[in-house]
Design a protein around this motif. Structure first.
Motif, PDB file in Angstrom:
ATOM      1  N   GLY A   1       0.813  -1.212   0.000  1.00 41.39           N
ATOM      2  CA  GLY A   1       0.000   0.000   0.000  1.00 41.39           C
ATOM      3  C   GLY A   1       0.845   1.260   0.000  1.00 41.39           C
ATOM      4  O   GLY A   1       0.572   2.215  -0.729  1.00 41.39           O
ATOM      5  N   ILE A   2       1.917   1.258   0.819  1.00 39.58           N
ATOM      6  CA  ILE A   2       2.805   2.421   0.889  1.00 39.58           C
ATOM      7  C   ILE A   2       3.433   2.692  -0.473  1.00 39.58           C
ATOM      8  O   ILE A   2       3.411   3.815  -0.987  1.00 39.58           O
ATOM      9  CB  ILE A   2       3.907   2.202   1.943  1.00 39.58           C
ATOM     10  CG1 ILE A   2       3.304   2.152   3.355  1.00 39.58           C
ATOM     11  CG2 ILE A   2       4.963   3.302   1.865  1.00 39.58           C
ATOM     12  CD1 ILE A   2       4.288   1.755   4.428  1.00 39.58           C
ATOM     13  N   VAL A   3       4.009   1.650  -1.087  1.00 44.99           N
ATOM     14  CA  VAL A   3       4.702   1.838  -2.360  1.00 44.99           C
ATOM     15  C   VAL A   3       3.739   2.227  -3.471  1.00 44.99           C
ATOM     16  O   VAL A   3       4.045   3.072  -4.313  1.00 44.99           O
ATOM     17  CB  VAL A   3       5.479   0.556  -2.740  1.00 44.99           C
ATOM     18  CG1 VAL A   3       6.161   0.722  -4.078  1.00 44.99           C
ATOM     19  CG2 VAL A   3       6.505   0.235  -1.673  1.00 44.99           C
ATOM     20  N   MET A   4       2.555   1.626  -3.482  1.00 36.92           N
ATOM     21  CA  MET A   4       1.604   1.952  -4.541  1.00 36.92           C
ATOM     22  C   MET A   4       1.090   3.380  -4.418  1.00 36.92           C
ATOM     23  O   MET A   4       0.872   4.054  -5.435  1.00 36.92           O
ATOM     24  CB  MET A   4       0.444   0.954  -4.519  1.00 36.92           C
ATOM     25  CG  MET A   4       0.850  -0.427  -4.985  1.00 36.92           C
ATOM     26  SD  MET A   4      -0.518  -1.603  -4.900  1.00 36.92           S
ATOM     27  CE  MET A   4       0.357  -3.120  -5.340  1.00 36.92           C
ATOM     28  N   VAL A   5       0.885   3.854  -3.198  1.00 34.81           N
ATOM     29  CA  VAL A   5       0.478   5.250  -3.023  1.00 34.81           C
ATOM     30  C   VAL A   5       1.584   6.180  -3.522  1.00 34.81           C
ATOM     31  O   VAL A   5       1.324   7.195  -4.180  1.00 34.81           O
ATOM     32  CB  VAL A   5       0.130   5.536  -1.550  1.00 34.81           C
ATOM     33  CG1 VAL A   5       0.033   7.041  -1.300  1.00 34.81           C
ATOM     34  CG2 VAL A   5      -1.188   4.866  -1.175  1.00 34.81           C
ATOM     35  N   ILE A   6       2.853   5.834  -3.220  1.00 35.26           N
ATOM     36  CA  ILE A   6       3.982   6.625  -3.719  1.00 35.26           C
ATOM     37  C   ILE A   6       3.967   6.649  -5.244  1.00 35.26           C
ATOM     38  O   ILE A   6       4.077   7.711  -5.873  1.00 35.26           O
ATOM     39  CB  ILE A   6       5.321   6.041  -3.215  1.00 35.26           C
ATOM     40  CG1 ILE A   6       5.457   6.234  -1.712  1.00 35.26           C
ATOM     41  CG2 ILE A   6       6.504   6.686  -3.932  1.00 35.26           C
ATOM     42  CD1 ILE A   6       6.646   5.500  -1.116  1.00 35.26           C
ATOM     43  N   GLN A   7       3.823   5.484  -5.853  1.00 31.66           N
ATOM     44  CA  GLN A   7       3.816   5.389  -7.315  1.00 31.66           C
ATOM     45  C   GLN A   7       2.668   6.196  -7.912  1.00 31.66           C
ATOM     46  O   GLN A   7       2.859   6.994  -8.838  1.00 31.66           O
ATOM     47  CB  GLN A   7       3.678   3.932  -7.727  1.00 31.66           C
ATOM     48  CG  GLN A   7       3.339   3.731  -9.202  1.00 31.66           C
ATOM     49  CD  GLN A   7       3.061   2.277  -9.539  1.00 31.66           C
ATOM     50  OE1 GLN A   7       3.851   1.417  -9.220  1.00 31.66           O
ATOM     51  NE2 GLN A   7       1.934   2.021 -10.178  1.00 31.66           N
ATOM     52  N   ASN A   8       1.484   6.008  -7.370  1.00 32.95           N
ATOM     53  CA  ASN A   8       0.304   6.648  -7.942  1.00 32.95           C
ATOM     54  C   ASN A   8       0.377   8.167  -7.853  1.00 32.95           C
ATOM     55  O   ASN A   8      -0.042   8.879  -8.772  1.00 32.95           O
ATOM     56  CB  ASN A   8      -0.948   6.151  -7.228  1.00 32.95           C
ATOM     57  CG  ASN A   8      -1.092   4.652  -7.280  1.00 32.95           C
ATOM     58  OD1 ASN A   8      -0.319   3.975  -7.952  1.00 32.95           O
ATOM     59  ND2 ASN A   8      -2.049   4.116  -6.557  1.00 32.95           N
ATOM     60  N   SER A   9       0.895   8.666  -6.733  1.00 33.57           N
ATOM     61  CA  SER A   9       0.982  10.117  -6.578  1.00 33.57           C
ATOM     62  C   SER A   9       1.937  10.720  -7.596  1.00 33.57           C
ATOM     63  O   SER A   9       1.725  11.841  -8.081  1.00 33.57           O
ATOM     64  CB  SER A   9       1.428  10.475  -5.163  1.00 33.57           C
ATOM     65  OG  SER A   9       2.755  10.036  -4.908  1.00 33.57           O
ATOM     66  N   ARG A  10       2.997   9.985  -7.955  1.00 32.83           N
ATOM     67  CA  ARG A  10       3.946  10.480  -8.970  1.00 32.83           C
ATOM     68  C   ARG A  10       3.284  10.556 -10.342  1.00 32.83           C
ATOM     69  O   ARG A  10       3.589  11.438 -11.143  1.00 32.83           O
ATOM     70  CB  ARG A  10       5.179   9.581  -9.038  1.00 32.83           C
ATOM     71  CG  ARG A  10       6.318   9.964  -8.109  1.00 32.83           C
ATOM     72  CD  ARG A  10       5.926  10.009  -6.668  1.00 32.83           C
ATOM     73  NE  ARG A  10       7.022  10.393  -5.782  1.00 32.83           N
ATOM     74  CZ  ARG A  10       6.884  10.546  -4.474  1.00 32.83           C
ATOM     75  NH1 ARG A  10       5.713  10.348  -3.900  1.00 32.83           N
ATOM     76  NH2 ARG A  10       7.913  10.903  -3.717  1.00 32.83           N
ATOM     77  N   VAL A  11       2.364   9.635 -10.612  1.00 36.79           N
ATOM     78  CA  VAL A  11       1.654   9.689 -11.890  1.00 36.79           C
ATOM     79  C   VAL A  11       0.799  10.953 -11.958  1.00 36.79           C
ATOM     80  O   VAL A  11       0.806  11.683 -12.959  1.00 36.79           O
ATOM     81  CB  VAL A  11       0.775   8.436 -12.073  1.00 36.79           C
ATOM     82  CG1 VAL A  11      -0.032   8.544 -13.365  1.00 36.79           C
ATOM     83  CG2 VAL A  11       1.634   7.180 -12.101  1.00 36.79           C
ATOM     84  N   LEU A  12       0.066  11.241 -10.901  1.00 40.83           N
ATOM     85  CA  LEU A  12      -0.767  12.438 -10.886  1.00 40.83           C
ATOM     86  C   LEU A  12       0.082  13.705 -10.912  1.00 40.83           C
ATOM     87  O   LEU A  12      -0.273  14.695 -11.565  1.00 40.83           O
ATOM     88  CB  LEU A  12      -1.676  12.441  -9.662  1.00 40.83           C
ATOM     89  CG  LEU A  12      -2.926  11.570  -9.725  1.00 40.83           C
ATOM     90  CD1 LEU A  12      -3.767  11.775  -8.476  1.00 40.83           C
ATOM     91  CD2 LEU A  12      -3.754  11.876 -10.958  1.00 40.83           C
ATOM     92  N   PHE A  13       1.202  13.683 -10.173  1.00 37.85           N
ATOM     93  CA  PHE A  13       2.124  14.819 -10.180  1.00 37.85           C
ATOM     94  C   PHE A  13       2.574  15.130 -11.608  1.00 37.85           C
ATOM     95  O   PHE A  13       2.540  16.281 -12.060  1.00 37.85           O
ATOM     96  CB  PHE A  13       3.327  14.517  -9.293  1.00 37.85           C
ATOM     97  CG  PHE A  13       4.467  15.491  -9.432  1.00 37.85           C
ATOM     98  CD1 PHE A  13       4.498  16.660  -8.692  1.00 37.85           C
ATOM     99  CD2 PHE A  13       5.523  15.241 -10.306  1.00 37.85           C
ATOM    100  CE1 PHE A  13       5.548  17.565  -8.824  1.00 37.85           C
ATOM    101  CE2 PHE A  13       6.574  16.121 -10.447  1.00 37.85           C
ATOM    102  CZ  PHE A  13       6.584  17.292  -9.697  1.00 37.85           C
ATOM    103  N   ALA A  14       3.008  14.102 -12.324  1.00 39.93           N
ATOM    104  CA  ALA A  14       3.503  14.303 -13.685  1.00 39.93           C
ATOM    105  C   ALA A  14       2.392  14.749 -14.630  1.00 39.93           C
ATOM    106  O   ALA A  14       2.602  15.584 -15.510  1.00 39.93           O
ATOM    107  CB  ALA A  14       4.155  13.022 -14.197  1.00 39.93           C
ATOM    108  N   SER A  15       1.183  14.203 -14.454  1.00 42.00           N
ATOM    109  CA  SER A  15       0.080  14.598 -15.332  1.00 42.00           C
ATOM    110  C   SER A  15      -0.285  16.062 -15.119  1.00 42.00           C
ATOM    111  O   SER A  15      -0.649  16.762 -16.074  1.00 42.00           O
ATOM    112  CB  SER A  15      -1.139  13.704 -15.088  1.00 42.00           C
ATOM    113  OG  SER A  15      -1.748  13.971 -13.838  1.00 42.00           O
ATOM    114  N   ALA A  16      -0.185  16.540 -13.880  1.00 43.60           N
ATOM    115  CA  ALA A  16      -0.463  17.958 -13.606  1.00 43.60           C
ATOM    116  C   ALA A  16       0.624  18.842 -14.201  1.00 43.60           C
ATOM    117  O   ALA A  16       0.348  19.903 -14.756  1.00 43.60           O
ATOM    118  CB  ALA A  16      -0.571  18.183 -12.103  1.00 43.60           C
ATOM    119  N   ARG A  17       1.873  18.410 -14.094  1.00 40.63           N
ATOM    120  CA  ARG A  17       2.976  19.167 -14.673  1.00 40.63           C
ATOM    121  C   ARG A  17       2.835  19.253 -16.184  1.00 40.63           C
ATOM    122  O   ARG A  17       3.225  20.237 -16.812  1.00 40.63           O
ATOM    123  CB  ARG A  17       4.307  18.496 -14.301  1.00 40.63           C
ATOM    124  CG  ARG A  17       5.545  19.299 -14.679  1.00 40.63           C
ATOM    125  CD  ARG A  17       6.792  18.529 -14.332  1.00 40.63           C
ATOM    126  NE  ARG A  17       6.879  17.288 -15.073  1.00 40.63           N
ATOM    127  CZ  ARG A  17       7.701  16.286 -14.742  1.00 40.63           C
ATOM    128  NH1 ARG A  17       8.464  16.387 -13.681  1.00 40.63           N
ATOM    129  NH2 ARG A  17       7.736  15.187 -15.464  1.00 40.63           N
TER     130      ARG A  17
END
Length: 467
Positions: A311-327
């Motif tokens: 759960g910890i790693v997947m939340v980290i991964q998923n947040s990076r996807v949203l971060f990049a999509s916003a950028r």
């Protein structure tokens, strides 16, 4: 697709001329990246939560299905390794596919990756209560939601700290898988069914031969079992020397995770007392029967920790996807600004909350259909990545500094053909759900993103990784 093969933008080159968005810190190497990526594969929770589904459907052919899936994943890993070093972005698949195959293809693979990353943590978290049962009796949905909330809080911390936290949990996972392997092989049943000619027990105990079609139909879940190795490309912006370390992390992770999963699955197959027990897939009960209740409790607690770790790693991964999509300006400007905001620990905290809180809510939804949808989305995502790999050596990308796969273009071409065939064998209902989500996303592309293509969905790279 008029933007296909154009050089990706630097994050400093925003289409509006505004100040450059914040960049993630490069703080991890191959070891840290492999620990995080292995934790996303989460071998122990995969072994105890997902593999039993295969035992119930294809019985002793489970090892064969996972082995075939692993071979396919080697080809997929080659594609990820080449594209992830050619285009090292926290956007992962969408940055790679969008740069090489055009923005629409990049958008579609982004939607498929969102399906995967938003659903999988909740599906796995729902298994926590079952493995805490030896010491605590908890509500399944409430426990899963609590795990997702705890993972979200951990995801707000510094990535280097999370690498070590997940590394400790990963050691426990490997120990649990090793104990299962030793116990299974030491209690080998001389009458165990063949792993090459699969059989499965029916509800009335009747033995049925597993068809080739059933094995192919199970490949969606088999691909899902080792899917987490792709996390390395999401972490590429935070890796030191990504041109070298991304490919190493992808390939090391796939090799290690495949061994951790396949060996215990083979041990369980030969160690099950009978086919009915194997088909039932109650692995904690088998471990207890092979040893004692104390060992069974230890294994169950290790699995519960593995689920929290995942759960910890997947939340980290998923947040990076949203971060990049916003950028890359995928959303209306207020949403882009929020998702690209970094907290005091250097993590995209709004994006982390945006994936963690809905994940907690999904724990109150039945997970069977969600698991099948995930299998379809993973297969479709790999298919688009393989297509992008066929386009990775054209124009200015041909001579760019990147890891290059052997046997190109044969590997991605064969992978495309096989994955298309697998898609035809998957269940209709998850195909329809995934198709409906993809159709809605296409409408968003047509009516919002495409008319604003100069200012929206502008795929970028960190400034220090421009070709």
């Amino acid at each position: 697709m008029t933007d296909t093969l154009r050089p990706p933008h630097s994050v400093a080159d925003t289409a509006t001329g505004a100040a450059a968005p914040q960049q993630l810190k490069r703080s991890i190497g191959v070891v840290g990246g492999t620990l995080l990526t292995l934790s996303c594969v989460t071998p122990a929770s995969t072994l105890f939560v997902i593999v039993p589904e295969l035992f119930s459907s294809i019985g002793s052919a489970t090892v064969l299905a996972i082995a075939i899936g692993t071979v396919l994943c080697v080809a997929v890993a080659f594609c990820y390794s080449e594209l992830g070093t050619l285009i090292p972005s926290a956007g992962g698949e969408y940055a790679m596919v969008g740069t090489l195959a055009g923005r629409l293809m990049g958008w579609l693979v982004f939607v498929l990756s969102l399906i995967v990353v938003m659903i999988v943590p909740s599906v796995i978290a729902l298994g926590t209560a079952d493995y805490l049962a030896p010491v605590l009796h908890l509500d399944k949905a409430m426990t899963g939601a609590a795990v997702m909330l705890a993972a979200t809080l951990a995801g707000l911390l510094d990535l280097r700290a999370n690498a070590w936290i997940t590394g400790v949990f990963l050691v426990l996972e490997v120990i649990a898988a090793g104990v299962v392997a030793v116990l299974g092989f030491s209690h080998a049943n001389p009458d165990a069914p063949s792993m090459l000619h699969g059989v499965v027990a029916g509800d009335n105990g009747a033995v049925t031969t597993v068809s080739v079609g059933a094995i192919v139909g199970a490949l969606g879940i088999a691909l899902f079992i080792t899917q987490g190795f792709s996390t390395a490309v999401y972490l590429s912006e935070e890796m030191e020397n990504p041109r070298r370390n991304v490919s190493r992390t992808v390939l090391w992770t796939l090799g290690i995770s495949s061994a951790i999963i396949l060996i215990p699955v083979a041990a369980i197959t030969v160690g099950a007392p009978d086919l009915q027990t194997l088909t039932a897939g109650d692995l904690p009960a088998m471990v207890t029967a092979w040893s004692n209740s104390a060992v069974g409790t230890f294994i169950s607690l290790c699995v519960a920790l593995a689920i929290i770790n995942a759960g910890i790693v997947m939340v980290i991964q998923n947040s990076r996807v949203l971060f990049a999509s916003a950028r890359d300006k995928a959303w209306p400007e207020p949403v882009n600004k929020a998702f690209s905001t970094l907290g005091r620990f250097g993590s995209p905290w709004v994006a982390t909350l945006a994936v963690g809180l809905p994940g907690a809510a999904l724990c109150f939804v039945k997970g069977e259909l969600l698991s099948n949808i995930t299998g379809v989305a993973v297969t479709g995502m790999y298919l688009l990545v393989a297509i992008a790999a066929l386009l990775s050596r054209r124009a200015h990308h041909k001579h760019a500094a990147a890891w290059r796969m052997p046997l190109w273009p044969v590997v991605p071409a064969v992978l495309v053909a096989v994955l298309l065939y697998v898609m035809t064998k998957l269940d209709a209902e998850p195909l329809l759900w995934t198709g409906g989500i993809t159709a809605a996303a296409t409408l968003y592309w047509l009516f919002y993103l495409r008319p604003r293509q100069d200012t929206r969905w502008v795929i970028s790279l960190p400034e220090d990784q421009r070709n």
